[in-house]
Scaffold this motif. Structure first.
Motif, PDB file in Angstrom:
ATOM      1  N   LYS A   4      -3.528 -21.703  11.520  1.00  0.00           N
ATOM      2  CA  LYS A   4      -3.760 -23.124  11.786  1.00  0.00           C
ATOM      3  C   LYS A   4      -2.612 -23.776  12.546  1.00  0.00           C
ATOM      4  N   PHE A   5      -1.647 -22.960  13.044  1.00  0.00           N
ATOM      5  CA  PHE A   5      -0.503 -23.558  13.715  1.00  0.00           C
ATOM      6  C   PHE A   5      -0.925 -24.328  14.947  1.00  0.00           C
ATOM      7  N   LEU A  68      -8.083 -29.783   5.715  1.00  0.00           N
ATOM      8  CA  LEU A  68      -7.643 -28.390   5.600  1.00  0.00           C
ATOM      9  C   LEU A  68      -7.563 -28.013   4.116  1.00  0.00           C
ATOM     10  N   LYS A  69      -7.813 -26.746   3.828  1.00  0.00           N
ATOM     11  CA  LYS A  69      -7.718 -26.256   2.449  1.00  0.00           C
ATOM     12  C   LYS A  69      -6.256 -26.217   2.008  1.00  0.00           C
ATOM     13  N   ASP A  70      -6.026 -26.282   0.689  1.00  0.00           N
ATOM     14  CA  ASP A  70      -4.665 -26.237   0.144  1.00  0.00           C
ATOM     15  C   ASP A  70      -3.891 -25.041   0.687  1.00  0.00           C
ATOM     16  N   LYS A  97      -1.964 -28.682  -3.884  1.00  0.00           N
ATOM     17  CA  LYS A  97      -2.998 -29.141  -4.820  1.00  0.00           C
ATOM     18  C   LYS A  97      -2.464 -30.287  -5.687  1.00  0.00           C
ATOM     19  N   THR A  98      -1.218 -30.151  -6.150  1.00  0.00           N
ATOM     20  CA  THR A  98      -0.595 -31.185  -6.988  1.00  0.00           C
ATOM     21  C   THR A  98      -0.471 -32.496  -6.227  1.00  0.00           C
ATOM     22  N   GLU A  99       0.043 -32.445  -4.993  1.00  0.00           N
ATOM     23  CA  GLU A  99       0.208 -33.668  -4.200  1.00  0.00           C
ATOM     24  C   GLU A  99      -1.141 -34.278  -3.845  1.00  0.00           C
ATOM     25  N   ARG A 100      -2.128 -33.438  -3.554  1.00  0.00           N
ATOM     26  CA  ARG A 100      -3.475 -33.933  -3.226  1.00  0.00           C
ATOM     27  C   ARG A 100      -4.050 -34.714  -4.413  1.00  0.00           C
TER      28      ARG A 100
END
Length: 116
Positions: A4-5, A68-70, A97-100
């Protein structure tokens, strides 16, 4: 590889040097290489100027990439945090995941002041 860069390279350039007056460099970015929650939050929700980076001022908008996925966010942030002159710890999918979850109610982009 460069997962994904291409998403980052579109604005920040393939060498992470950014575009003067438009997009800040990722190479040597303290915001990118410091507390990993900050670049995670920027990718999830975007960043709106004005900001200062590398002694230059920018007043632009980075679009949120929260679709975008984690794992994808973790991979691309780990890649840019360890490329060029950067030598920061990798980012985990669990950290993303935590920040999301922590900022799930957020509907607007971050400002530089909010990320200090």
């Amino acid at each position: 590889g460069k997962p994904k860069f291409v998403v980052c390279a579109a604005c920040h350039g393939p060498e992470g040097k950014g575009v003067p007056l438009a997009f800040p460099s990722l190479d040597g970015s303290a915001r990118l290489a410091g507390d990993p929650s900050i670049p995670i939050r920027i990718v999830l929700h975007g960043l709106q100027g004005p900001i200062e980076s590398g002694g230059q001022k920018f007043n632009n908008i980075m679009a949120p990439l929260g679709d975008l996925k984690d794992e994808e966010i973790a991979d691309v942030l780990s890649y840019v945090r360890q490329s060029w002159g950067n030598d920061a710890a990798p980012v985990t999918a669990d950290a993303v995941k935590t920040e999301r979850a922590k900022h799930a109610a957020r509907k607007t982009s971050w400002t530089a002041d909010e990320l200090k």
